[in-house]
Design a protein around this motif. Structure first.
Motif, PDB file in Angstrom:
ATOM      1  N   SER A 172       0.853  -1.204   0.001  1.00 31.01           N
ATOM      2  CA  SER A 172       0.102  -0.006   0.048  1.00 31.01           C
ATOM      3  C   SER A 172       0.949   1.310  -0.031  1.00 31.01           C
ATOM      4  CB  SER A 172      -1.116   0.094   1.179  1.00 31.01           C
ATOM      5  OG  SER A 172      -0.181  -0.051   2.565  1.00 31.01           O
ATOM      6  N   LYS A 174       3.060   3.964  -4.510  1.00 35.67           N
ATOM      7  CA  LYS A 174       1.983   5.026  -5.080  1.00 35.67           C
ATOM      8  C   LYS A 174       2.048   4.841  -6.813  1.00 35.67           C
ATOM      9  CE  LYS A 174       2.408   8.416  -1.328  1.00 35.67           C
ATOM     10  NZ  LYS A 174       2.706   9.736  -1.050  1.00 35.67           N
ATOM     11  N   ASP A 223       0.827   5.587 -10.350  1.00 32.92           N
ATOM     12  CA  ASP A 223       0.404   6.610 -11.190  1.00 32.92           C
ATOM     13  C   ASP A 223      -0.912   6.577 -11.848  1.00 32.92           C
ATOM     14  OD1 ASP A 223       0.624   5.534 -13.365  1.00 32.92           O
ATOM     15  OD2 ASP A 223       2.429   6.619 -14.021  1.00 32.92           O
ATOM     16  N   ASP A 241       8.850   9.224  -0.986  1.00 34.61           N
ATOM     17  CA  ASP A 241       7.441   9.542  -1.472  1.00 34.61           C
ATOM     18  C   ASP A 241       6.573   8.224  -1.948  1.00 34.61           C
ATOM     19  OD1 ASP A 241       8.045  12.492  -1.349  1.00 34.61           O
ATOM     20  OD2 ASP A 241       8.947  12.524  -3.135  1.00 34.61           O
ATOM     21  N   ASP A 285       6.817   6.653  -4.764  1.00 35.72           N
ATOM     22  CA  ASP A 285       6.566   6.899  -6.193  1.00 35.72           C
ATOM     23  C   ASP A 285       7.510   6.092  -7.111  1.00 35.72           C
ATOM     24  OD1 ASP A 285       8.136   8.959  -6.096  1.00 35.72           O
ATOM     25  OD2 ASP A 285       6.892  10.265  -6.444  1.00 35.72           O
TER      26      ASP A 285
END
Length: 238
Positions: free
Chosen positions: A9, A12, A14, A81, A83
């Motif tokens: 989880s 991240k 996109d 982050d 990502d």
């Protein structure tokens, strides 16, 4: 491994359901940039081999599925982050479809001698032995896979194992002679030749320097297998 129970989880994805993955060799060399979606990430965790998502073909693909240049995954990290992923792998063969070991090999926007171009921060001197040996090995492997006319390295591979072994033996003898002569400068020079030819021999067998480093680390730890017995049969502490 039941990947459904692994919590991803924090990653991240996109708006297209993708996350960039920077792929790095165990030695620290960056090999390539690819993309993963949730399915390919879970498939990577499940199989232990790198799976990615092709944005052009819009489908999953396993690295090395057709070429054999697979990537055994050692570790997957995510950045602050969440990502971007960092995938540390053990690369079999080359990583780039063009035949170079890394997708970034020999592709610089600017160099130290360029007057114009990207502003570069002067690189710090790289003196770590492992770094130097890995870089030299990468050049040797590149010559092996992409022959260059007039290359001495290519000459050795063309002549084959017997020639490589002969050179290893010759350089070992020359190193011994330099040592017996008490000439430190010659010892360094001849040992440089010896190490180079040993790296060529490793490349011939498809053995990476990291495997040698692991062996040496095991000896440093004094594992029972590597403790010298001598004539007494007693293994002293290392």
């Amino acid at each position: 491994m039941d990947t459904a129970k692994i919590d991803i989880s924090m990653v991240k994805f996109d708006e297209k359901g993708l996350v960039p993955a920077v792929v790095q060799e165990e030695s620290g060399q960056v090999l390539m940039l690819a993309y993963m979606n949730e399915e390919s990430l879970r498939k990577t965790l499940e199989t232990g081999y790198a799976w990615y998502y092709s944005r052009s073909r819009q489908q999953l693909w396993q690295k090395g599925e057709t070429s054999g240049n697979v990537q055994k995954v050692r570790e997957i990290s995510y950045d602050c982050d969440g990502d971007t992923l960092l995938v540390r792998v053990h690369q079999t063969g080359v990583a780039c479809h063009t035949g170079t070991y890394s997708c970034f090999s020999g592709r610089k926007l600017a160099g130290e001698t360029e007057e114009k171009g990207v502003a570069l921060v002067p690189p710090e001197p790289q003196t770590a032995l492992a770094e130097v040996l890995n870089q030299l090995y990468d050049i040797i492997r590149d010559r092996q896979l992409n022959p260059v006319d007039g290359s001495y390295t290519n000459y050795l591979f063309e002549k084959g194992q017997d020639k490589i072994l002969k050179k290893v033996g010759e350089e070992a003898v020359e190193t011994v002679i330099a040592s017996k002569n008490g000439n430190n400068q010659e010892v360094v020079y001849e040992m440089g030749d010896l190490w180079y030819h040993c790296l060529v021999l490793l490349a011939y067998h498809g053995i990476k320097p990291d495997e040698l480093f692991t062996e040496l680390m095991n000896r440093r730890k004094g594992s029972n297998y590597h403790k010298f017995t001598g004539k007494t049969g007693v293994r002293p502490e290392m």
